[in-house]
Design a protein around this motif. Sequence first.
Motif, PDB file in Angstrom:
ATOM      1  N   SER A 228       1.410 -82.368  52.463  1.00 44.68           N
ATOM      2  CA  SER A 228       1.527 -83.418  51.442  1.00 44.68           C
ATOM      3  C   SER A 228       0.765 -84.636  51.902  1.00 44.68           C
ATOM      4  CB  SER A 228       2.987 -83.852  51.289  1.00 44.68           C
ATOM      5  OG  SER A 228       3.663 -83.016  50.411  1.00 44.68           O
TER       6      SER A 228
ATOM      7  N   ASP B   1       7.773 -77.271  51.509  1.00 42.26           N
ATOM      8  CA  ASP B   1       7.291 -78.157  50.445  1.00 42.26           C
ATOM      9  C   ASP B   1       8.112 -79.452  50.406  1.00 42.26           C
ATOM     10  OD1 ASP B   1       6.137 -79.194  48.186  1.00 42.26           O
ATOM     11  OD2 ASP B   1       6.729 -77.582  46.826  1.00 42.26           O
TER      12      ASP B   1
ATOM     13  N   HIS C  41       0.594 -90.940  45.251  1.00 40.93           N
ATOM     14  CA  HIS C  41       1.380 -90.402  44.124  1.00 40.93           C
ATOM     15  C   HIS C  41       2.794 -90.053  44.590  1.00 40.93           C
ATOM     16  CE1 HIS C  41       0.344 -86.765  46.229  1.00 40.93           C
ATOM     17  NE2 HIS C  41       1.036 -86.023  45.407  1.00 40.93           N
ATOM     18  N   ILE C  42       2.991 -90.097  45.911  1.00 36.93           N
ATOM     19  CA  ILE C  42       4.345 -89.872  46.438  1.00 36.93           C
ATOM     20  C   ILE C  42       5.056 -91.229  46.492  1.00 36.93           C
ATOM     21  CG2 ILE C  42       5.668 -89.103  48.454  1.00 36.93           C
ATOM     22  CD1 ILE C  42       3.288 -87.144  48.952  1.00 36.93           C
ATOM     23  N   ILE C  43       6.273 -91.238  45.954  1.00 38.53           N
ATOM     24  CA  ILE C  43       6.989 -92.499  45.754  1.00 38.53           C
ATOM     25  C   ILE C  43       7.988 -92.752  46.868  1.00 38.53           C
ATOM     26  CG2 ILE C  43       8.528 -93.743  44.141  1.00 38.53           C
ATOM     27  CD1 ILE C  43       5.718 -93.094  42.995  1.00 38.53           C
TER      28      ILE C  43
ATOM     29  N   VAL D 199      13.652 -89.046  40.953  1.00 33.26           N
ATOM     30  CA  VAL D 199      12.625 -90.100  40.993  1.00 33.26           C
ATOM     31  C   VAL D 199      11.712 -90.087  39.738  1.00 33.26           C
ATOM     32  CG1 VAL D 199      10.818 -88.792  42.225  1.00 33.26           C
ATOM     33  CG2 VAL D 199      11.116 -91.239  42.716  1.00 33.26           C
TER      34      VAL D 199
ATOM     35  N   ALA E 119       7.899 -81.945  43.964  1.00 27.14           N
ATOM     36  CA  ALA E 119       7.787 -81.938  45.425  1.00 27.14           C
ATOM     37  C   ALA E 119       8.358 -80.684  46.056  1.00 27.14           C
ATOM     38  CB  ALA E 119       8.514 -83.164  45.987  1.00 27.14           C
TER      39      ALA E 119
ATOM     40  N   VAL F  53       8.028 -91.894  38.904  1.00 27.57           N
ATOM     41  CA  VAL F  53       6.824 -91.051  39.010  1.00 27.57           C
ATOM     42  C   VAL F  53       5.998 -91.185  37.733  1.00 27.57           C
ATOM     43  CG1 VAL F  53       6.010 -88.648  39.031  1.00 27.57           C
ATOM     44  CG2 VAL F  53       7.777 -89.373  40.635  1.00 27.57           C
TER      45      VAL F  53
ATOM     46  N   ASP G 234      12.568 -84.547  38.646  1.00 25.10           N
ATOM     47  CA  ASP G 234      11.178 -84.192  38.952  1.00 25.10           C
ATOM     48  C   ASP G 234      11.177 -83.196  40.111  1.00 25.10           C
ATOM     49  OD1 ASP G 234       8.584 -84.177  40.141  1.00 25.10           O
ATOM     50  OD2 ASP G 234       8.126 -86.074  39.150  1.00 25.10           O
TER      51      ASP G 234
ATOM     52  N   ASP H 254      13.854 -87.684  46.668  1.00 25.33           N
ATOM     53  CA  ASP H 254      14.856 -87.880  45.622  1.00 25.33           C
ATOM     54  C   ASP H 254      14.392 -87.195  44.343  1.00 25.33           C
ATOM     55  OD1 ASP H 254      16.658 -88.761  43.676  1.00 25.33           O
ATOM     56  OD2 ASP H 254      17.051 -90.606  44.792  1.00 25.33           O
TER      57      ASP H 254
ATOM     58  N   PRO I 297      11.293 -93.991  47.052  1.00 23.43           N
ATOM     59  CA  PRO I 297      12.295 -94.295  46.025  1.00 23.43           C
ATOM     60  C   PRO I 297      13.005 -95.631  46.227  1.00 23.43           C
ATOM     61  CG  PRO I 297      12.484 -92.019  46.704  1.00 23.43           C
ATOM     62  CD  PRO I 297      11.537 -92.677  47.665  1.00 23.43           C
TER      63      PRO I 297
HETATM   64  P1  AMP Z   1       4.018 -82.830  46.931  1.00 25.97           P
HETATM   65  O1  AMP Z   1       2.614 -82.615  46.481  1.00 25.97           O
HETATM   66  O2  AMP Z   1       4.771 -81.561  47.202  1.00 25.97           O
HETATM   67  O3  AMP Z   1       4.143 -83.809  48.039  1.00 25.97           O
HETATM   68  O4  AMP Z   1       4.813 -83.448  45.678  1.00 25.97           O
HETATM   69  C1  AMP Z   1       4.392 -84.634  45.063  1.00 25.97           C
HETATM   70  C2  AMP Z   1       5.134 -84.768  43.757  1.00 25.97           C
HETATM   71  O5  AMP Z   1       6.548 -84.896  43.974  1.00 25.97           O
HETATM   72  C3  AMP Z   1       4.745 -85.998  42.966  1.00 25.97           C
HETATM   73  O6  AMP Z   1       3.640 -85.748  42.141  1.00 25.97           O
HETATM   74  C4  AMP Z   1       6.016 -86.272  42.173  1.00 25.97           C
HETATM   75  O7  AMP Z   1       6.064 -85.423  41.044  1.00 25.97           O
HETATM   76  C5  AMP Z   1       7.124 -85.860  43.118  1.00 25.97           C
HETATM   77  N1  AMP Z   1       7.597 -86.957  43.991  1.00 25.97           N
HETATM   78  C6  AMP Z   1       6.960 -88.112  44.337  1.00 25.97           C
HETATM   79  N2  AMP Z   1       7.682 -88.826  45.208  1.00 25.97           N
HETATM   80  C7  AMP Z   1       8.815 -88.113  45.428  1.00 25.97           C
HETATM   81  C8  AMP Z   1       9.972 -88.335  46.239  1.00 25.97           C
HETATM   82  N3  AMP Z   1      10.091 -89.407  47.009  1.00 25.97           N
HETATM   83  N4  AMP Z   1      10.949 -87.390  46.209  1.00 25.97           N
HETATM   84  C9  AMP Z   1      10.824 -86.267  45.457  1.00 25.97           C
HETATM   85  N5  AMP Z   1       9.782 -86.025  44.669  1.00 25.97           N
HETATM   86  C10 AMP Z   1       8.774 -86.916  44.657  1.00 25.97           C
END
Ligand code: AMP
Length: 372
Positions: A265, A308, A281-283, A139, A195, A143, A192, A136, A285
Amino acid sequence: MTLIPWLKEVFTIRRLTPRQAVRVLVLVLGLSLWSYSWLSASAGILQLYEFSLVRMGTQVRIVLYAHDHATASQAASDAYERIEHLEQIFSDYREDSELMRICRSASQSPRVVSPELFFILDKSLYFSRLSDGAFDVTVGPVVKLWREARRLRQLPEAEQLAKAKLLVGYQNLVLDPAQGTVFLKRDGMDLDLGAIAKGYAADQALAILRNYGIRRALVDAGGDLSLGDPPPGRPGWRIEIQSPELKSGLGPCELFLHNTAVATSGDAYQFLETRGQRFSHIIKPSEALGVRDSVIATVIAPDGTTADAMATTLSVLTPSQGLELANSLEGVSAFLVRRQGNDLHTFASSRFPPFTGGPLQHAGRKPLSYAH
Ligand code: AMP
Ligand code: MG
């Protein structure tokens, strides 16, 4: 002494004085260097060049094969410039980025945005819908709370999380392709791109290299890799993938890939551990909480943007949901490593290529690394 008699003298079998010997050596070296560079340029001998700079808050490496240094460095410099330009648009750390300006103003009325921002928001909405909100792009408010929580090493307040959660919902992001505008239905929403933006940047950098005729290249934006043609004489770029086997040094866990993208990831380096729980750090949502099922997701996809976004999505979904999603997308495959207590479980989607090679000596520090 003129050259011809001197050469005659050299090639008649007689002892050379030290001065003559040096002359011969210099001549031979000069000739070899000249013929080598002439041959490499005309007969297409490629040389390896590597560049590394911090961009988008991460180490961005460019590995390429080119005929000469001037072309290689000019192409790499243009590729980095493109990434800088994208960073200026996408960053959520820079108050003056286009993304941040839009977050501040697009809840009043629809705002026209750059083609790059529109493209990536459109892609983000696609993945948000596809994953039913596991990915999402709205988010941001959650975050930010978890980012602060990791810094302070304490959980966010439940009340703050509940408030932030009200602002999350990709359904409240409205894109108008005809007008090229973005509208945010709620005041205080925060987009954001963390991701998805690095994968897109890697794609764009690879495209710049191609404009220079450089096709044998790899761009690694902190674990988001876009791959062009393979290194000369190789079946592909050798990519090491994080798996329990890799950790134990037993392999097999390497793949040879080209003309594709691969991203990883997971919570390997960014997490909050408190009260016996580990939050990524991944949420997630739907809960406004950091993911607790520790997963490392590796995704191979036709382009870096997809790899990604999907790698983050698969860190949120359960393995069976994630594999089902990967199987449903053309050209996409995934490999998951899930930690439960002391046990590690691996899952591969149906199209994930078999690992090649035997034991690996050099387990990468990062979840995903490569060699050439
Ligand atoms: P990645 O390293 O590509 O997995 O991206 C992680 C980053 O994506 C985090 O540091 C947040 O800025 C953002 N993020 C975290 N959770 C989500 C999510 N559920 N959906 C989209 N972006 C996210
Ligand atoms: Mg991602």
